[in-house]
Design a protein around this motif. Structure first.
Motif, short mmCIF file in Angstrom:
data_model
loop_
_atom_site.label_atom_id
_atom_site.label_comp_id
_atom_site.label_asym_id
_atom_site.label_seq_id
_atom_site.Cartn_x
_atom_site.Cartn_y
_atom_site.Cartn_z
N LEU A 88 -17.57 4.17 -54.70
CA LEU A 88 -18.04 5.55 -54.55
C LEU A 88 -19.57 5.62 -54.47
O LEU A 88 -20.12 6.38 -53.66
CB LEU A 88 -17.53 6.42 -55.69
N LEU A 89 -20.24 4.83 -55.29
CA LEU A 89 -21.71 4.80 -55.25
C LEU A 89 -22.18 4.29 -53.89
O LEU A 89 -23.15 4.81 -53.32
CB LEU A 89 -22.26 3.92 -56.38
N GLY A 90 -21.49 3.28 -53.37
CA GLY A 90 -21.81 2.79 -52.03
C GLY A 90 -21.65 3.86 -50.97
O GLY A 90 -22.45 3.94 -50.03
N LEU A 91 -20.65 4.71 -51.11
CA LEU A 91 -20.46 5.82 -50.17
C LEU A 91 -21.55 6.86 -50.31
O LEU A 91 -22.10 7.34 -49.32
CB LEU A 91 -19.09 6.47 -50.39
N VAL A 92 -21.87 7.21 -51.56
CA VAL A 92 -22.90 8.21 -51.83
C VAL A 92 -24.25 7.76 -51.29
O VAL A 92 -25.04 8.56 -50.79
CB VAL A 92 -22.98 8.52 -53.34
N LEU A 93 -24.51 6.46 -51.37
CA LEU A 93 -25.78 5.92 -50.89
C LEU A 93 -25.76 5.61 -49.40
O LEU A 93 -26.51 4.76 -48.93
CB LEU A 93 -26.17 4.68 -51.70
N GLY A 94 -24.88 6.27 -48.67
CA GLY A 94 -24.88 6.14 -47.21
C GLY A 94 -24.22 4.86 -46.73
O GLY A 94 -24.82 4.14 -45.93
N MET A 95 -23.03 4.59 -47.21
CA MET A 95 -22.27 3.41 -46.77
C MET A 95 -23.01 2.11 -47.09
O MET A 95 -23.11 1.21 -46.26
CB MET A 95 -21.93 3.49 -45.28
N ASN A 96 -23.50 1.99 -48.30
CA ASN A 96 -24.14 0.76 -48.75
C ASN A 96 -23.07 -0.33 -48.86
O ASN A 96 -22.29 -0.37 -49.80
CB ASN A 96 -24.82 1.00 -50.10
N GLN A 97 -23.04 -1.19 -47.86
CA GLN A 97 -21.98 -2.19 -47.75
C GLN A 97 -21.99 -3.20 -48.90
O GLN A 97 -20.94 -3.68 -49.31
CB GLN A 97 -22.09 -2.93 -46.41
N THR A 98 -23.15 -3.49 -49.44
CA THR A 98 -23.21 -4.45 -50.55
C THR A 98 -22.45 -3.91 -51.76
O THR A 98 -21.61 -4.61 -52.35
CB THR A 98 -24.67 -4.77 -50.93
N LEU A 99 -22.72 -2.66 -52.12
CA LEU A 99 -22.02 -2.06 -53.27
C LEU A 99 -20.53 -1.93 -52.99
O LEU A 99 -19.71 -2.18 -53.88
CB LEU A 99 -22.62 -0.69 -53.60
N ILE A 100 -20.18 -1.53 -51.79
CA ILE A 100 -18.77 -1.39 -51.43
C ILE A 100 -18.07 -2.74 -51.50
O ILE A 100 -16.97 -2.85 -52.06
CB ILE A 100 -18.62 -0.74 -50.03
N ARG A 101 -18.68 -3.78 -50.98
CA ARG A 101 -18.08 -5.12 -51.03
C ARG A 101 -17.91 -5.61 -52.47
O ARG A 101 -16.88 -6.19 -52.83
CB ARG A 101 -18.92 -6.12 -50.25
N HIS A 175 -16.98 -2.01 -41.10
CA HIS A 175 -18.39 -1.60 -41.00
C HIS A 175 -19.29 -2.82 -41.12
O HIS A 175 -19.36 -3.45 -42.14
CB HIS A 175 -18.75 -0.58 -42.09
N ASN A 176 -19.98 -3.11 -40.06
CA ASN A 176 -20.86 -4.29 -40.05
C ASN A 176 -22.31 -3.96 -40.34
O ASN A 176 -23.10 -4.84 -40.59
CB ASN A 176 -20.76 -5.02 -38.70
N ASN A 177 -22.67 -2.68 -40.26
CA ASN A 177 -24.06 -2.34 -40.55
C ASN A 177 -24.26 -2.30 -42.05
O ASN A 177 -23.42 -1.85 -42.80
CB ASN A 177 -24.43 -0.99 -39.93
N ASP A 178 -25.39 -2.81 -42.49
CA ASP A 178 -25.70 -2.87 -43.92
C ASP A 178 -26.90 -2.00 -44.19
O ASP A 178 -28.00 -2.26 -43.72
CB ASP A 178 -25.98 -4.32 -44.33
#
Length: 180
Positions: A88-101, A175-178
């Motif tokens: 959720l934090l990764g989503l809130v921070l604009g699709m932060n892929q590191t946090l999501i992963r 999603h490949n953009n980081d």
């Protein structure tokens, strides 16, 4: 009786509040039985109690899958508490892929724990059935049904977590953009 027969005199048996709260804690050698199991002599209650005794027997015999599961508990506890907040934090921070992963990997640890739990639970039920067959063979068909139904709850948990992990990978894996 079964604990005494196995020479496990140090295992304490306690009554605990709630339903489905039956467990064996290898750290302090306590077998906790829910009120409905502790105060009943039904074959279902005896089967559940024997299953928990099976865990005490696993502990006494140094059963490797149980040791592995116990070693995973602190890591998985942290992972299960962090997985969704990180996603959720990764989503809130604009699709932060590191946090999501990281969140997805934390969730995968929960699935790993559940998979490691399967042989522990099946083995405890197998041990319980062996013990019950020695003491009450006439009750075996019903005990087998009760323990099989209980084992299926663990299988269902694994399948549910697998599907949830697959869903997370489908949603976020493309999603490949980081955006770090």
């Amino acid at each position: 009786y079964i604990l005494d027969q196995a020479g496990l005199y140090e295992v304490e048996i306690r009554e605990v509040a709630g339903n489905l709260t039956d467990n064996y804690n290898p750290t302090n050698k306590v077998l906790s039985l829910s009120q409905s199991v502790y105060n009943s002599s039904s074959i279902a209650a005896v089967g559940v109690a024997a299953h928990e005794v099976g865990h005490a027997l696993q502990d006494a015999s140094n059963y490797a899958p149980m040791r592995m599961r116990s070693a995973l508990v602190p890591i998985v506890s942290l992972g299960s508490n962090l997985s969704m907040p990180l996603i959720l934090l990764g989503l809130v921070l604009g699709m932060n892929q590191t946090l999501i992963r990281i969140g997805i990997w934390c969730f995968a640890l929960v699935l790993l724990f559940q998979v490691v739990t399967l042989p522990v639970e099946f083995n405890a039920s197998h041990r319980a059935l062996r013990m019950l067959n020695n003491g009450a063979p006439q009750e075996m068909p019903m005990a087998r049904k009760v323990l099989f139904a209980a084992a299926l709850t663990y299988v269902a948990a694994v399948l549910t977590s697998m599907l949830q992990l697959f869903r997370l990978l489908l949603i976020f894996g493309g999603h490949n953009n980081d955006n770090n």
